[in-house]
Design a protein around this motif. Structure first.
Motif, short mmCIF file in Angstrom:
data_model
loop_
_atom_site.label_atom_id
_atom_site.label_comp_id
_atom_site.label_asym_id
_atom_site.label_seq_id
_atom_site.Cartn_x
_atom_site.Cartn_y
_atom_site.Cartn_z
N GLN A 1 61.40 -29.99 -22.33
CA GLN A 1 60.61 -30.54 -23.42
C GLN A 1 60.92 -32.02 -23.60
N ALA A 2 62.19 -32.38 -23.47
CA ALA A 2 62.58 -33.79 -23.57
C ALA A 2 61.97 -34.61 -22.44
N VAL A 3 61.99 -34.08 -21.23
CA VAL A 3 61.39 -34.76 -20.08
C VAL A 3 59.88 -34.93 -20.30
N PHE A 4 59.24 -33.86 -20.79
CA PHE A 4 57.81 -33.90 -21.05
C PHE A 4 57.47 -34.98 -22.08
N SER A 5 58.19 -35.01 -23.17
CA SER A 5 57.94 -35.98 -24.23
C SER A 5 58.12 -37.41 -23.73
N PHE A 6 59.19 -37.62 -22.95
CA PHE A 6 59.45 -38.95 -22.40
C PHE A 6 58.34 -39.36 -21.44
N SER A 7 57.95 -38.47 -20.56
CA SER A 7 56.90 -38.78 -19.58
C SER A 7 55.57 -39.05 -20.27
N GLN A 8 55.27 -38.27 -21.29
CA GLN A 8 54.02 -38.43 -22.02
C GLN A 8 53.99 -39.79 -22.74
N SER A 9 55.08 -40.15 -23.38
CA SER A 9 55.11 -41.44 -24.08
C SER A 9 55.08 -42.60 -23.08
N ASP A 10 55.66 -42.38 -21.92
CA ASP A 10 55.63 -43.39 -20.86
C ASP A 10 54.20 -43.65 -20.41
N VAL A 11 53.43 -42.59 -20.22
CA VAL A 11 52.03 -42.73 -19.82
C VAL A 11 51.24 -43.47 -20.90
N ILE A 12 51.46 -43.10 -22.16
CA ILE A 12 50.75 -43.76 -23.26
C ILE A 12 51.08 -45.24 -23.30
N GLN A 13 52.35 -45.56 -23.10
CA GLN A 13 52.77 -46.96 -23.12
C GLN A 13 52.14 -47.73 -21.96
N LEU A 14 52.11 -47.14 -20.78
CA LEU A 14 51.48 -47.80 -19.64
C LEU A 14 49.99 -48.03 -19.87
N LEU A 15 49.32 -47.05 -20.47
CA LEU A 15 47.89 -47.22 -20.77
C LEU A 15 47.67 -48.33 -21.79
N ASN A 16 48.53 -48.40 -22.79
CA ASN A 16 48.40 -49.46 -23.80
C ASN A 16 48.63 -50.84 -23.21
N LEU A 17 49.45 -50.90 -22.17
CA LEU A 17 49.72 -52.19 -21.51
C LEU A 17 48.66 -52.53 -20.46
N GLY A 18 47.75 -51.60 -20.21
CA GLY A 18 46.68 -51.86 -19.26
C GLY A 18 47.03 -51.53 -17.81
N HIS A 19 48.07 -50.76 -17.59
CA HIS A 19 48.49 -50.37 -16.23
C HIS A 19 47.96 -48.98 -15.90
N GLN A 20 46.64 -48.89 -15.73
CA GLN A 20 46.02 -47.58 -15.53
C GLN A 20 46.48 -46.89 -14.24
N GLU A 21 46.64 -47.65 -13.17
CA GLU A 21 47.03 -47.03 -11.89
C GLU A 21 48.44 -46.44 -11.97
N GLN A 22 49.35 -47.17 -12.57
CA GLN A 22 50.71 -46.64 -12.73
C GLN A 22 50.72 -45.43 -13.66
N ALA A 23 49.90 -45.49 -14.72
CA ALA A 23 49.81 -44.37 -15.66
C ALA A 23 49.28 -43.13 -14.95
N LEU A 24 48.31 -43.32 -14.09
CA LEU A 24 47.74 -42.21 -13.34
C LEU A 24 48.79 -41.55 -12.45
N LEU A 25 49.65 -42.35 -11.85
CA LEU A 25 50.73 -41.80 -11.03
C LEU A 25 51.74 -41.01 -11.89
N ARG A 26 52.00 -41.48 -13.09
CA ARG A 26 52.95 -40.81 -13.97
C ARG A 26 52.39 -39.53 -14.58
N VAL A 27 51.07 -39.42 -14.63
CA VAL A 27 50.44 -38.22 -15.19
C VAL A 27 50.86 -36.99 -14.40
N GLU A 28 51.11 -37.16 -13.11
CA GLU A 28 51.58 -36.03 -12.29
C GLU A 28 52.87 -35.47 -12.84
#
Length: 97
Positions: A34-61
């Motif tokens: 659950q901790a890993v999931f929460s961290f990964s999810q917030s990481d994706v949100i942060q990347l999207l907010n910064l405009g790094h869609q390609e990196q966010a897409l890789l992290r979605v996996e």
């Protein structure tokens, strides 16, 4: 005679204690995941907010794998609790010839 004495004295069988251990271990692993999931999810949100869609897409996996693991831990927990509830019936059927 040993099993009968354990039952009369209210002692738990070794199978029951192994099941309790499995439930505890599953809970620990589920909390870690659950901790890993929460961290990964917030990481994706942060990347999207910064405009790094390609990196966010890789992290979605990673998010999807974490979510699948959480679902698996939930299923294991449900099966363990079901076994725990029906342990007496299972042991009775095993003793029958």
């Amino acid at each position: 005679m040993g099993k009968a004495l354990d039952i009369l004295l209210g002692r738990k069988s070794s199978k029951f204690s192994l099941l309790e251990h499995a439930i505890t271990r599953n809970s620990y692993l589920k909390n870690r995941q659950q901790a890993v999931f929460s961290f990964s999810q917030s990481d994706v949100i942060q990347l999207l907010n910064l405009g790094h869609q390609e990196q966010a897409l890789l992290r979605v996996e990673h998010v999807m794998k974490s979510k699948n693991m959480l679902d698996a831990f939930d299923m294991i927990e449900s099966y363990c609790h079901l076994l725990k509830q029906n342990m007496s019936l299972i042991e009775k059927k095993q003793r029958m010839p």
